[in-house]
Design an enzyme around this catalytic site. Structure first.
Site, PDB file in Angstrom:
ATOM      1  N   PHE A   2       9.141 -43.870  55.478  1.00  0.00           N
ATOM      2  CA  PHE A   2      10.121 -43.742  56.553  1.00  0.00           C
ATOM      3  C   PHE A   2      10.624 -45.123  56.981  1.00  0.00           C
ATOM      4  O   PHE A   2      11.828 -45.324  57.201  1.00  0.00           O
ATOM      5  CB  PHE A   2       9.475 -43.012  57.742  1.00  0.00           C
ATOM      6  CG  PHE A   2      10.454 -42.373  58.685  1.00  0.00           C
ATOM      7  CD1 PHE A   2      11.269 -43.137  59.496  1.00  0.00           C
ATOM      8  CD2 PHE A   2      10.544 -40.986  58.768  1.00  0.00           C
ATOM      9  CE1 PHE A   2      12.165 -42.541  60.380  1.00  0.00           C
ATOM     10  CE2 PHE A   2      11.442 -40.385  59.645  1.00  0.00           C
ATOM     11  CZ  PHE A   2      12.255 -41.169  60.456  1.00  0.00           C
ATOM     12  N   PHE A   3       9.710 -46.084  57.099  1.00  0.00           N
ATOM     13  CA  PHE A   3      10.113 -47.439  57.476  1.00  0.00           C
ATOM     14  C   PHE A   3      10.999 -48.072  56.398  1.00  0.00           C
ATOM     15  O   PHE A   3      11.975 -48.761  56.708  1.00  0.00           O
ATOM     16  CB  PHE A   3       8.885 -48.312  57.725  1.00  0.00           C
ATOM     17  CG  PHE A   3       8.250 -48.105  59.074  1.00  0.00           C
ATOM     18  CD1 PHE A   3       8.879 -48.540  60.229  1.00  0.00           C
ATOM     19  CD2 PHE A   3       7.011 -47.492  59.186  1.00  0.00           C
ATOM     20  CE1 PHE A   3       8.296 -48.373  61.475  1.00  0.00           C
ATOM     21  CE2 PHE A   3       6.416 -47.308  60.432  1.00  0.00           C
ATOM     22  CZ  PHE A   3       7.055 -47.748  61.580  1.00  0.00           C
ATOM     23  N   ARG A  47       7.047 -56.606  61.979  1.00  0.00           N
ATOM     24  CA  ARG A  47       8.369 -55.991  62.106  1.00  0.00           C
ATOM     25  C   ARG A  47       9.060 -56.429  63.396  1.00  0.00           C
ATOM     26  O   ARG A  47      10.296 -56.401  63.477  1.00  0.00           O
ATOM     27  CB  ARG A  47       8.202 -54.478  62.074  1.00  0.00           C
ATOM     28  CG  ARG A  47       9.492 -53.706  61.856  1.00  0.00           C
ATOM     29  CD  ARG A  47       9.204 -52.222  61.660  1.00  0.00           C
ATOM     30  NE  ARG A  47      10.432 -51.482  61.450  1.00  0.00           N
ATOM     31  CZ  ARG A  47      11.026 -51.292  60.279  1.00  0.00           C
ATOM     32  NH1 ARG A  47      10.488 -51.796  59.187  1.00  0.00           N
ATOM     33  NH2 ARG A  47      12.145 -50.605  60.188  1.00  0.00           N
TER      34      ARG A  47
END
Length: 360
Positions: free
Chosen positions: A99-100, A337
């Site tokens: 998903f990331f 991130r």
């Protein structure tokens, strides 16, 4: 200028000393009342997901070696789905890592104006979600990676759960498309529109569906849709989305982003940057207080259930909703991130390979 000082990386996985959290991001109630725990499978989870990213060619080998562990994607899931069987947690963690990577591809398509590439990818993801076995060897690693992770997730619960998960994720893909158009057009959505769309782009109901996989059973509709249970689930996800917006605000302002609650408040409500940060904090803290009320109500509801197995599953899901608060909180202060100030280019994540983020 950032609305708050840069984060300081720290480690909370072993219960050791934590570094300072910037005052505007500090939530003492989380640190005091939502203890951080990790699934005992976590060390193997991290190793296996790193291997999966390489095997599925979702990140280049040099990026995996340098950044995968520091991005802490497995930490986030290992702090959330406690009690899940190892195989279930592994499938969830791989899906989360996918998903990331998808989110990064979506972002790079927008930044580089790849409208045709995004439209093709969107169509393929819808197809892979409905027929994962037919897309396991697709030439685009992102399509094949979704097919692999979803096929594994579909093996744990009945077909009714699979259909619900697919329906919810189709909605997420379409919401990403709406975000794509907003960003390409530099359109900042009004606050109400943004909040509704954010529930989809953050995949609120996907992560909630996966609580049932962790608990090992599908909940009856009457239980899952009960007001207290649903409110607790929604509040845990709203906290995560709004706290993410608070932490991401400097990165997204630097990247000329338009999808952030803070930016919607500035553009449509006339708030200053500092006032926007305060409003985000107010909403974040409110979601915590409201969750604690919903948690009590859900416990009372569970205690009144006649079926012990369903009661235990509800309480397991509720306990993991609580775990989500601490897992999200510490993830934002551990993951590379969000360490924007350490990047060479504040608008371009160093873990993204632009040369590989177009069509494969």
């Amino acid at each position: 200028m950032p609305a708050f000082p840069p984060s300081t990386k720290h480690s909370s996985r072993t219960g050791g000393a934590r570094g300072a959290v910037p005052p505007s991001l500090s939530l003492p109630v989380i640190e005091a009342e939502f203890p951080r725990r990790l699934h005992p499978y976590w060390p193997r989870l991290q190793q296996n997901t790193r291997h999966w990213l390489l095997e599925k060619r979702l990140m280049p080998p040099d990026k995996v070696a340098e950044y995968a562990d520091g991005l802490c994607y497995t930490d986030l899931m290992a702090g959330y789905y406690l009690g899940a069987p190892d195989a279930v947690l592994q499938a969830i963690a791989d899906y989360s890592a996918w998903f990331f990577v998808w989110d990064d591809r979506h972002d790079r398509h927008i930044v580089h104006g790849r409208t045709g590439a995004w439209r093709r990818l969107k169509a393929l993801l819808h197809q892979a979600l409905d027929a994962p076995a037919a897309h396991l060897h697709h030439q685009d690693p992102l399509v094949a990676g979704l097919a692999d992770s979803v096929l594994r997730l579909y093996g744990f619960l009945p077909a009714t759960w699979n259909a619900r998960f697919a329906r919810h994720f189709h909605e997420v893909i379409d919401a990403y498309d709406r975000e794509f158009r907003n960003r390409v057009e530099a359109r900042v959505p009004p606050v109400g529109e943004y909040l509704a769309l954010r529930r989809l782009t953050f995949a609120h109901w996907i992560w909630t569906d996966l609580l049932e996989a962790a608990a090992g059973r599908e909940l009856p509709d009457a239980v899952r849709k009960h007001r207290a249970f649903r409110r607790a689930a929604l509040l845990s996800q709203e906290f995560a989305a709004w706290y993410n917006d608070l932490c991401s605000l400097p990165k997204e302002i630097a990247g000329d982003e338009v999808h952030n609650l803070g930016i919607s408040l500035i553009v449509h409500e006339g708030l200053t940057l500092e006032e926007s940060v305060e409003e985000l904090r107010r909403r974040v803290l409110g979601s915590i207080a409201d969750f604690l009320d919903a948690e009590k109500e859900t416990r009372l509801f569970a205690d009144g259930l006649g079926d012990k197995e369903i009661r235990d599953a509800v309480l397991g899901c509720l306990g993991n909703m609580r775990n989500w608060f601490s897992s999200v909180y510490w993830f934002h202060h551990e993951s590379g991130r969000y360490m924007v100030d350490s990047w060479d280019d504040r608008s371009t994540p160093p873990y993204v390979d632009n040369a590989l983020s177009g069509e494969m």
